[in-house]
Design a protein around this motif. Structure first.
Motif, PDB file in Angstrom:
ATOM      1  N   ALA A   1       0.494  10.621   6.435  1.00  0.00           N
ATOM      2  CA  ALA A   1      -1.027  11.607   6.305  1.00  0.00           C
ATOM      3  C   ALA A   1      -1.360  11.968   4.955  1.00  0.00           C
TER       4      ALA A   1
ATOM      5  N   ILE B   1      -6.010   3.803  11.374  1.00  0.00           N
ATOM      6  CA  ILE B   1      -4.806   3.546  10.971  1.00  0.00           C
ATOM      7  C   ILE B   1      -4.127   4.396  12.512  1.00  0.00           C
TER       8      ILE B   1
ATOM      9  N   LEU C   1      -0.408   6.479  13.386  1.00  0.00           N
ATOM     10  CA  LEU C   1       0.481   6.334  12.410  1.00  0.00           C
ATOM     11  C   LEU C   1       1.568   6.988  13.866  1.00  0.00           C
TER      12      LEU C   1
ATOM     13  N   ALA D   1      -5.087  14.020   9.748  1.00  0.00           N
ATOM     14  CA  ALA D   1      -5.362  12.937  10.299  1.00  0.00           C
ATOM     15  C   ALA D   1      -6.730  13.456  11.788  1.00  0.00           C
TER      16      ALA D   1
ATOM     17  N   LYS E   1      -4.159  10.700   2.710  1.00  0.00           N
ATOM     18  CA  LYS E   1      -5.482  11.153   3.049  1.00  0.00           C
ATOM     19  C   LYS E   1      -5.725  11.764   1.343  1.00  0.00           C
TER      20      LYS E   1
ATOM     21  N   ILE F   1      -8.007   8.388  11.262  1.00  0.00           N
ATOM     22  CA  ILE F   1      -6.063   8.412  11.554  1.00  0.00           C
ATOM     23  C   ILE F   1      -5.930   8.540  12.175  1.00  0.00           C
TER      24      ILE F   1
END
Ligand code: MN
Length: 129
Positions: free
Chosen positions: A65, A50, A52, A99, A69, A79
């Motif tokens: 995020a 991803i 982001l 992330a 998670k 991420i």
């Protein structure tokens, strides 16, 4: 590997550039313009990674995020935060929100794809010829 990448980004020009660069390398991009839509697509599509944006209207990238998670079915997806915030401590904030990686805007077309591919479960370099 050719990856399926979810791109959560509200700026059309940034979406266009990131999509162009990644598709050129054979990756599939699924765009989402908002955090809630990104979360919905993440559940449905199970992307390999991803990307982001942090500055998003309504639900910012840190919240997105944390939501990803916090979901056991999504938390293994890497991420990479992409943000124009050049603020001190922002990198740490992204990493604290979950992330795995952090890239600053503006995107550098020379290095962008390689930076992203480092976070894919298996890099193309590891694949059999
Ligand atoms: Mn944005």
């Amino acid at each position: 590997m050719k990856a399926k990448i979810l791109l959560i980004e509200d700026n059309a020009q940034n979406r266009y550039l990131a999509t162009f660069l990644l598709e050129q390398r054979g990756h599939t991009i699924i765009p989402a313009e908002t955090g809630p839509l990104g979360l919905e697509i993440a559940v449905r599509e199970r992307p390999d990674l991803i990307l982001l944006d942090i500055q998003l209207p309504g639900m910012d990238g840190h919240a997105v995020a944390r939501a990803i998670k916090g979901d056991p079915s999504l938390r293994s997806i890497p991420i990479v935060a992409v943000t124009s915030y050049a603020m001190v401590g922002d990198r740490e904030k992204c990493l604290a929100a979950g992330a795995e990686g952090y890239i600053e805007k503006p995107i550098n077309p020379e290095t962008f794809v390689a930076e992203i591919e480092r976070f894919l479960p298996t890099s193309p370099r590891d694949a059999a010829p």
